[in-house]
Write an enzyme that holds these catalytic residues in place. Structure first.
Site, mmCIF file in Angstrom:
data_model
loop_
_atom_site.group_PDB
_atom_site.id
_atom_site.type_symbol
_atom_site.label_atom_id
_atom_site.label_comp_id
_atom_site.label_asym_id
_atom_site.label_seq_id
_atom_site.Cartn_x
_atom_site.Cartn_y
_atom_site.Cartn_z
ATOM 1 N N LYS A 1 -16.229 8.369 -90.880
ATOM 2 C CA LYS A 1 -15.745 9.729 -90.701
ATOM 3 C C LYS A 1 -14.279 9.954 -91.095
ATOM 4 C CE LYS A 1 -17.836 9.182 -86.772
ATOM 5 N NZ LYS A 1 -18.915 8.287 -87.242
ATOM 6 N N GLU B 1 3.306 18.768 -107.280
ATOM 7 C CA GLU B 1 3.401 17.313 -107.211
ATOM 8 C C GLU B 1 2.574 16.762 -106.054
ATOM 9 O OE1 GLU B 1 7.871 16.962 -109.183
ATOM 10 O OE2 GLU B 1 7.619 16.757 -107.017
ATOM 11 N N SER C 1 16.982 21.243 -103.774
ATOM 12 C CA SER C 1 17.559 19.913 -103.618
ATOM 13 C C SER C 1 18.622 19.949 -102.538
ATOM 14 C CB SER C 1 18.168 19.450 -104.945
ATOM 15 O OG SER C 1 19.008 18.323 -104.758
ATOM 16 N N HIS D 1 -2.941 14.756 -127.252
ATOM 17 C CA HIS D 1 -1.935 13.685 -127.134
ATOM 18 C C HIS D 1 -0.576 14.245 -126.713
ATOM 19 C CE1 HIS D 1 -4.828 11.086 -129.257
ATOM 20 N NE2 HIS D 1 -4.988 12.105 -130.093
ATOM 21 N N ASN E 1 12.279 22.637 -107.591
ATOM 22 C CA ASN E 1 11.341 21.526 -107.759
ATOM 23 C C ASN E 1 9.898 21.974 -107.529
ATOM 24 O OD1 ASN E 1 13.480 19.719 -108.193
ATOM 25 N ND2 ASN E 1 13.736 19.407 -105.989
ATOM 26 N N LYS F 1 18.556 23.241 -108.505
ATOM 27 C CA LYS F 1 17.208 22.714 -108.685
ATOM 28 C C LYS F 1 16.131 23.646 -108.112
ATOM 29 C CE LYS F 1 16.027 19.247 -110.009
ATOM 30 N NZ LYS F 1 15.984 17.970 -109.293
ATOM 31 N N ASN G 1 -27.558 6.820 -82.758
ATOM 32 C CA ASN G 1 -27.674 6.596 -84.205
ATOM 33 C C ASN G 1 -28.156 7.841 -84.939
ATOM 34 O OD1 ASN G 1 -26.932 4.018 -83.546
ATOM 35 N ND2 ASN G 1 -28.856 3.041 -84.124
ATOM 36 N N GLN H 1 -19.044 3.368 -88.140
ATOM 37 C CA GLN H 1 -18.182 4.220 -87.326
ATOM 38 C C GLN H 1 -16.958 4.662 -88.124
ATOM 39 O OE1 GLN H 1 -17.648 3.632 -82.974
ATOM 40 N NE2 GLN H 1 -15.575 3.021 -83.531
#
Length: 454
Positions: A322, A287, A274, A153, A282, A280, A107, A319
């Protein structure tokens, strides 16, 4: 280990559910470090013969070398890293290995190992965050005068500088580092010597063990020491807050990289393509950083729920403390390093940023402030006058600075030609000279302060 009390052994299913070696092997270094400090103290106090203490320490060094070279072998019958080390020690040095566990319990042992691991994890995170801050500050200095729209906004609000925007994230990371440092200070107390829950009758020198392991002091209450996981929760909560900041910046890079914005060109090193659309690019790294924030917050919630109703002292539920900490740490480190790499290598398209700042009537507040400052008009009246000017410009499809003076004076006769000195985006950012403002001179001051403070 505990078979003397039982007539039969555990079932195969019990062995599987009870074993933690699959994840707690991760702090074998901390277990051996703490065991060496413990046995050195036992030898110094005469609780274990000095010769036996030296033999045990040499055996532990041998195990450390084996684990460093070949990893920790997993045997679920031995349950956890503590028993793996002790069993291997017995193979190496014989029955004297059993003296290592004098005056301690698993412990207080696991509580000590875990604190050592989290302390090192905090130091690792802090170093990475400092490196990230240096990247942010370098790019902020580079773009102290680069004009971009500031948003509220997600609507264009007022012009700011890109340097000012990047320094906002520097400030977030500064607070994150502060939280981690606070967590480290609180956790830096030694549980070892608390034994199972009530302390021990052996004449320990807990101060000596604490000093050997770099703790400020021993814990003051044995019940609390073995059952406390506040340090793990502190880490997870700090990690969660930090990951939210990283996620906000990742989201901005994702938006800025989209074609409607076009504010940034992301580096190949942190982008993907892609499988079907060859054009593309990305922003997958950003992300994933954004996604990792959810997993880190989930890890924090997991441990909060595990701990919420546990009576004193130790319960086996703990236990499961972790895995969420390990997962959160790995994700956080990956996120920090990936985002720092992106910011360092991203090309900011300042021409697009400036063009966006020049639309949307972002200098309207400058007009209102001029009316207050020069015309002596109460701000609420100035706000109304400016609103009428914005409406007129919108109807004519032009910017505020393109309105003719006569048109502005038809709205309010107190307006004169000097109004045009404040209606450009450059004049707007230069005017925000209050401490912490976006004026380039203020940005450079904050850059220099940040360089000193990192």
């Amino acid at each position: 280990m505990w078979g003397g009390r039982f007539g039969g052994g555990p079932s195969a299913l019990m062995r599987e559910i009870n074993a933690s070696i699959g994840f707690d092997k991760r702090f074998w270094r901390e277990d051996i470090q703490a065991s060496k400090a413990h046995v050195a103290m036992l030898g110094a106090r005469g609780i274990v013969a000095a010769e036996d203490a030296e033999t045990i320490a040499r055996g532990l060094d041998t195990i450390a070398g084996e684990y460093a070279q070949s990893g920790v072998p997993e045997d679920i019958a031995l349950e956890d890293i503590h028993m793996h080390v002790e069993a291997r020690l017995a193979e190496l040095i014989g029955p004297v290995a059993g003296r290592l566990h004098t005056a301690r319990s698993r412990n207080d042992q696991v509580a000590t190992d875990f604190r050592l691991w989290v302390r090192a994890a905090i130091d690792e995170v802090d170093a990475s965050l400092a490196a990230f801050q240096r990247v942010l500050v370098a790019r902020a200095e580079e773009h102290a005068e680069s004009v971009m729209p500031g948003f509220t906004h997600l609507q264009a609000a007022q012009p700011v500088t890109l340097g000012h925007h990047l320094l906002a994230y520097y400030e977030m990371i500064r607070r994150d580092r502060s939280r981690f440092r606070d967590s480290r200070a609180r956790l830096n107390e030694l549980p070892l010597g608390s034994a199972a829950l009530a302390g021990t009758s052996f004449p320990l020198d807990r101060e000596a063990t604490a000093q050997a392991l770099g703790f400020d002091r021993p814990t003051a209450n044995s019940l609390d020491a073995v059952s406390d996981r506040d340090f793990a929760l502190d880490y997870l909560m700090s990690a969660t807050q930090c990951s939210l900041h990283l996620s906000r910046l990742a989201e901005e890079l994702i938006i800025w990289a989209s074609q409607p914005f076009g504010f940034v060109s992301l580096p190949d090193a942190f982008s993907t393509g892609s499988s079907i659309m060859p054009q593309k690019r990305n922003p997958d790294a950003a992300e994933l950083v954004r996604g990792h924030a959810g997993r880190i917050a989930g890890a924090m919630t997991s441990l909060v729920i595990t701990m919420k109703g546990l009576p004193l002292a130790y319960s086996k539920d703990m236990q499961d403390d972790k895995p969420p900490v390990f997962e959160a740490h790995d994700l956080l480190m990956l996120s920090i390093q990936a985002l720092a790499g992106m910011v360092e290598q991203t090309r900011f398209r300042t021409d697009r940023m400036r063009a966006a700042a020049e639309v949307g009537f972002s200098t309207a507040t400058d007009l209102a402030d001029w009316l207050v400052r020069v015309g002596g008009i109460p701000f609420r009246e100035a706000h109304h006058i400016t609103g009428r000017a914005v409406k007129l410009a919108e109807e004519q499809g032009i910017g505020l600075s393109d309105l003719e003076l006569g048109a502005l004076q038809a709205i309010d006769a107190r307006i004169d030609a000097s109004i045009y000195d404040v209606l450009t985006v450059d004049a707007s950012v230069r005017s925000r000279t209050s401490y912490g403002g976006t004026a380039p001179d203020r940005v450079r001051e904050q850059v220099e302060r940040a360089k000193r403070d990192i």
